[in-house]
Design an enzyme around this catalytic site. Structure first.
Site, PDB file in Angstrom:
ATOM      1  N   SER A  64     -10.017 -16.841   4.521  1.00 13.61           N
ATOM      2  CA  SER A  64     -10.301 -18.282   4.580  1.00 13.61           C
ATOM      3  C   SER A  64     -10.712 -18.729   5.980  1.00 13.61           C
ATOM      4  CB  SER A  64      -9.063 -19.075   4.142  1.00 13.61           C
ATOM      5  OG  SER A  64      -8.613 -18.625   2.886  1.00 13.61           O
TER       6      SER A  64
HETATM    7  N1  SAM Z   1      -4.888 -15.340   2.178  1.00 14.15           N
HETATM    8  C1  SAM Z   1      -6.032 -14.485   2.313  1.00 14.15           C
HETATM    9  C2  SAM Z   1      -6.325 -14.105   3.721  1.00 14.15           C
HETATM   10  O1  SAM Z   1      -5.637 -14.573   4.632  1.00 14.15           O
HETATM   11  O2  SAM Z   1      -7.244 -13.306   3.923  1.00 14.15           O
HETATM   12  C3  SAM Z   1      -7.260 -15.038   1.650  1.00 14.15           C
HETATM   13  C4  SAM Z   1      -7.152 -14.933   0.200  1.00 14.15           C
HETATM   14  S1  SAM Z   1      -8.624 -14.954  -0.740  1.00 14.15           S
HETATM   15  C5  SAM Z   1      -9.290 -16.538  -0.443  1.00 14.15           C
HETATM   16  C6  SAM Z   1      -7.854 -15.077  -2.352  1.00 14.15           C
HETATM   17  C7  SAM Z   1      -7.107 -13.836  -2.769  1.00 14.15           C
HETATM   18  O3  SAM Z   1      -6.364 -14.138  -3.946  1.00 14.15           O
HETATM   19  C8  SAM Z   1      -8.017 -12.666  -3.136  1.00 14.15           C
HETATM   20  O4  SAM Z   1      -7.682 -11.539  -2.392  1.00 14.15           O
HETATM   21  C9  SAM Z   1      -7.748 -12.458  -4.623  1.00 14.15           C
HETATM   22  O5  SAM Z   1      -7.848 -11.112  -5.039  1.00 14.15           O
HETATM   23  C10 SAM Z   1      -6.336 -12.980  -4.732  1.00 14.15           C
HETATM   24  N2  SAM Z   1      -5.898 -13.345  -6.093  1.00 14.15           N
HETATM   25  C11 SAM Z   1      -6.568 -14.002  -7.065  1.00 14.15           C
HETATM   26  N3  SAM Z   1      -5.783 -14.156  -8.145  1.00 14.15           N
HETATM   27  C12 SAM Z   1      -4.587 -13.587  -7.848  1.00 14.15           C
HETATM   28  C13 SAM Z   1      -3.360 -13.425  -8.552  1.00 14.15           C
HETATM   29  N4  SAM Z   1      -3.181 -13.873  -9.805  1.00 14.15           N
HETATM   30  N5  SAM Z   1      -2.346 -12.801  -7.938  1.00 14.15           N
HETATM   31  C14 SAM Z   1      -2.479 -12.326  -6.660  1.00 14.15           C
HETATM   32  N6  SAM Z   1      -3.615 -12.442  -5.952  1.00 14.15           N
HETATM   33  C15 SAM Z   1      -4.658 -13.077  -6.534  1.00 14.15           C
END
Ligand code: SAM
Length: 225
Positions: A64
């Site tokens: 992000s």
């Molecule tokens: N917090 C992260 C960082 O600091 O880099 C950015 C996260 S990215 C915007 C969103 C993440 O949520 C992705 O890696 C995606 O695979 C994960 N995601 C989506 N649905 C999910 C779920 N049900 N459980 C766990 N992770 C999930």
């Protein structure tokens, strides 16, 4: 680019993108000044690590925008003793910031390769209070509940009930809720066992939260709205 140059870019990032936009919590600002964001981006994006936008991290996912990380973290108002849950580990950057502000961080990622990469970066940086789990974070992580703070870093169609259930009384939950291309960043507070208050912080655009209490992966790809 060497460490000194990255350090300079990081201080500039905090001053111009984060402080100037109104983030005032000194603990959050200190964490953002210290955690080396360039450790969490892919080698191809290294030069852009401190720029004012999200970056691709592989698997169709993103790290992000720095300001959004700071804003979401500030909304949790952590003091150091909390047990925190993050849903969506991604690169691990957000969890690393949280690791400086809370006692323990549990972070759940559905894509195993991203979880593994984040684990390696935490080990490299000597971060020991972050526990990375692979699974569907819409179910929370019940084994370590309750949480005084929960941060969801993917866009949900609604607030997953397990996360509300696993929030401690007095705890805060920050989550983007809404449609495919635009969501509201919401702050929820559990004020009593069966009572929650929520408010909207600002409009955002996140990648989808896929899972039992999130978007259905197939439907998400089909829907164009
Ligand atoms: N917090 C992260 C960082 O600091 O880099 C950015 C996260 S990215 C915007 C969103 C993440 O949520 C992705 O890696 C995606 O695979 C994960 N995601 C989506 N649905 C999910 C779920 N049900 N459980 C766990 N992770 C999930």
């Amino acid at each position: 680019m060497d460490d000194k140059e990255f350090e300079k870019l990081r201080q500039e990032m905090v001053a111009t993108q984060i402080e100037r936009r109104g983030v005032r919590n000194q603990r959050v600002l200190t964490a953002m000044r210290q955690i080396p964001r360039h450790f969490f981006v892919s080698p191809r994006e290294l030069e852009q690590a401190y720029e004012d936008h999200p970056l691709p991290i592989g698997e169709g996912q993103t790290i992000s925008q720095p300001y959004i990380v700071a804003l979401m973290t500030e909304a949790l108002d952590l003091h150091g003793n909390e047990n925190v849950l993050e849903v969506g580990t991604g690169s691990g950057y957000q969890a690393a910031i949280l690791s400086m502000l809370a006692k323990t961080v549990h972070t759940v990622e559905r894509i195993p390769s991203l979880a593994e990469r984040a684990r390696l970066v935490f080990a490299r940086l000597g971060i020991e209070n972050v526990h990375v789990h692979v699974g569907d974070g819409t179910l929370g992580w019940v084994d370590a509940a309750p949480y005084q703070g929960i941060l969801v870093t993917a866009a949900a169609p609604y607030v997953p009930q397990p996360l509300l259930d696993q929030l401690d009384i007095g705890g805060k939950l920050v989550i983007p809720v809404g449609a495919r291309y635009h969501q509201d960043l919401q702050l929820w507070r559990r004020v009593a066992a069966d009572q929650y208050h929520h408010e909207t912080i600002l409009p955002v655009a996140f990648v989808p939260l896929l899972g039992e209490h999130g978007w259905n992966e197939k439907k998400w790809q089909e829907i164009d709205f």
